[in-house]
Structure formats: C-alpha cells, structure tokens
Design a protein around this motif. Structure first.
Motif, PDB file in Angstrom:
ATOM      1  N   LYS A 244       0.840  -1.197   0.000  1.00  0.00           N
ATOM      2  CA  LYS A 244       0.000   0.000   0.000  1.00  0.00           C
ATOM      3  C   LYS A 244       0.881   1.256   0.000  1.00  0.00           C
ATOM      4  O   LYS A 244       0.610   2.236  -0.696  1.00  0.00           O
ATOM      5  CB  LYS A 244      -0.902  -0.022   1.245  1.00  0.00           C
ATOM      6  N   LYS A 245       1.968   1.213   0.787  1.00  0.00           N
ATOM      7  CA  LYS A 245       2.898   2.334   0.857  1.00  0.00           C
ATOM      8  C   LYS A 245       3.544   2.578  -0.517  1.00  0.00           C
ATOM      9  O   LYS A 245       3.649   3.717  -0.987  1.00  0.00           O
ATOM     10  CB  LYS A 245       3.971   2.035   1.917  1.00  0.00           C
TER      11      LYS A 245
ATOM     12  N   GLU B  18      -7.693  -1.763   0.634  1.00  0.00           N
ATOM     13  CA  GLU B  18      -7.353  -0.716  -0.346  1.00  0.00           C
ATOM     14  C   GLU B  18      -6.672  -1.319  -1.567  1.00  0.00           C
ATOM     15  O   GLU B  18      -6.893  -0.879  -2.693  1.00  0.00           O
ATOM     16  CB  GLU B  18      -6.457   0.350   0.303  1.00  0.00           C
TER      17      GLU B  18
ATOM     18  N   GLU C 188       1.003   4.246  -2.679  1.00  0.00           N
ATOM     19  CA  GLU C 188       0.824   5.663  -2.332  1.00  0.00           C
ATOM     20  C   GLU C 188       1.989   6.520  -2.828  1.00  0.00           C
ATOM     21  O   GLU C 188       1.820   7.682  -3.176  1.00  0.00           O
ATOM     22  CB  GLU C 188       0.665   5.824  -0.820  1.00  0.00           C
ATOM     23  N   GLU C 189       3.179   5.911  -2.859  1.00  0.00           N
ATOM     24  CA  GLU C 189       4.366   6.643  -3.339  1.00  0.00           C
ATOM     25  C   GLU C 189       4.443   6.670  -4.856  1.00  0.00           C
ATOM     26  O   GLU C 189       5.354   7.272  -5.433  1.00  0.00           O
ATOM     27  CB  GLU C 189       5.649   5.980  -2.781  1.00  0.00           C
TER      28      GLU C 189
END
Length: 261
Positions: free
Chosen positions: A126-127, A166, A130-131
C-alpha cells in the motif's frame, strides 16, 4: 524466477544496505502453497525496483508457534538467535508476508532487544502504491467477486484492516464483506500453534465454519494475507467441494496476476 534475490550476507560483503529485509518465515520457505506467495511478493518488489534482501540460511523461525504453545524458553532462544543476526547486519526495516512473523517481530522482539520497523506485505505494498512506485491495473478481475478473510494477527491483533482492502479495491473487482469481518472477524482455526495439531472433539471445525461464511457471499475468490489462513480456507473450500469454482489467493498473488508477473 528470472532474477536473483540477494542475501543480507551478499549485501554486507558489498558494503551495501537494502531498502528492506524480506523475512520469509517458515511457511513461505517450506510450504509448497505458501512458496507461491513468497514468489509473487518477490516478483512485485523486483518489478517496482525495491532493493530487498533475505537472510537465506541465516533465517530461523521467529518462535511464534513455540510461544503460543506455551514454551517461552524455546521462543526466547529462537528470538535471541534471530535478533543477534538482525542486529549484526544493522537491519532497520522488515517486511513479511506472514502475520505471525509480523506480530512477533513487531511486538515481542523489542522486549528482547530487537527494535525494527516491521510491516506486513499488504502495508508495504500500500505504501509503494501511495508513493506511486506500484501501479495496479485490475482489468483482469473485472466482474469478479472477492471476499477478504482478516488474519487475526493482522486485524484484531494489530488493528490493520484497511491496507489489504485498499489494495483489493484497485483490482476493479467487487469486494464483498463476510458477516463477521474486521474487528468482529473469525479466526481460520490455525492460530496459537493449532496449525500443527488435530482439532479437539466438537461439532464443526473452525475452518469449515469460516469457509461457510465466505461461501455465503458467493465469491469467485477468497483473498487472504496469511499462509496459515491460506491452508485453512483452502481445506475448507475442498470440504465443500467448491475448489473448482472458488479460488483462495493471497493479495500478493492477485496483484502479481493483475500485472502479469
């Protein structure tokens, strides 16, 4: 796989440090079904250019089954061996595809001198999303119905419910929730070292009860984020003779499939 995964020893020999250490865990190393999750995650990390390493032969069990079965002495021996190796390499950041490894490394190791930033693979993916490093195109799953089974040590144990969902929502599939989900979720029946023994006498196995709840939602795919849940839910689907209709997949596998990795 068409790429090589370097060990921490190899990075150390070059005087380099990877972005993250992938703690594979026993299931991901030895269980034939869970090895596919390990491969899927490695393919994704390699594809998005994450520099990662494994401990290889130096990794041993995190000690969770011993601790949960009541053998604190064996747990501490195992944990201290791992901590010595991790600290020796100066590891700061760890990702793992197993909630049992995740919970133990994150919550039990600090008391024994092992302080690391530990992430479950869904949190790390997820990180990356997002990046902007991980792009998920979900066309392949359009029109499919997916239900997610919350692993105890990810959800109720560590309060992470959103990361897996997500990621699943990016697959363009219909995400349906079971009646018991999130903080009210039901265990697959493998936690607390129950994975390695036969169930006690009773009316119904836990994994059968849980699979029944999943099948009530009429999904095409039951998604999990844990190799133990994978085994229990797969056995449950076989119990109902639905293994040709309903697939049980880890989120990493679904993302790798979406990207044709």
């Amino acid at each position: 796989m068409d790429f090589t995964i370097k060990t921490m020893a190899e990075y150390a020999a070059e005087g380099k440090m990877p972005e993250v250490l992938f703690f594979v865990g026993c299931a991901g190393s030895f269980d034939d079904r869970a090895k596919k999750i390990t491969k899927a995650l490695c393919k994704i990390l390699n594809n998005v250019g994450v520099e990662f390493a494994v401990l290889g032969q130096e990794e041993s069990c995190n000690g969770d089954p011993a601790k949960r079965a009541g053998n604190e002495f064996v747990f501490q021996m195992m944990a201290l061996t791992n901590i010595e190796i991790l600290n020796g390499y100066g590891i700061k950041k760890i990702v793992t595809a197993c909630p049992h490894c995740f919970n133990t490394l994150k919550n039990e190791y600090p008391g024994l001198g092992g302080n690391y930033e530990v992430m479950h693979h869904t949190q790390f993916l997820k990180k990356l999303m997002e990046e902007g490093r991980l792009k998920v195109e979900g066309g392949k799953f359009e029109g499919k119905k997916i239900t997610f089974h919350d692993p105890c040590y990810l959800g109720r144990g560590n309060g992470e419910y959103e990361a897996p969902r997500e990621l699943l929502q990016k697959l363009d599939a219909e995400l349906v929730e079971m009646k018991r989900c999130k903080s009210n979720g039901l265990c697959c029946g493998a936690g607390g070292a129950q994975m390695f023994k036969e169930p006690e006498k009773g009316n119904k196995d836990i994994n059968v009860e849980r699979t029944e709840e999943a099948l009530d939602e009429k999904p095409d795919i039951i998604a999990t984020g844990c190799p133990f849940c994978m085994t229990m839910m797969t056995d449950g689907v076989k119990h109902f003779n639905k293994n040709t209709e309903v697939a049980v997949k880890d989120i990493a596998e679904l993302l790798a499939e979406a990207e044709d990795l």
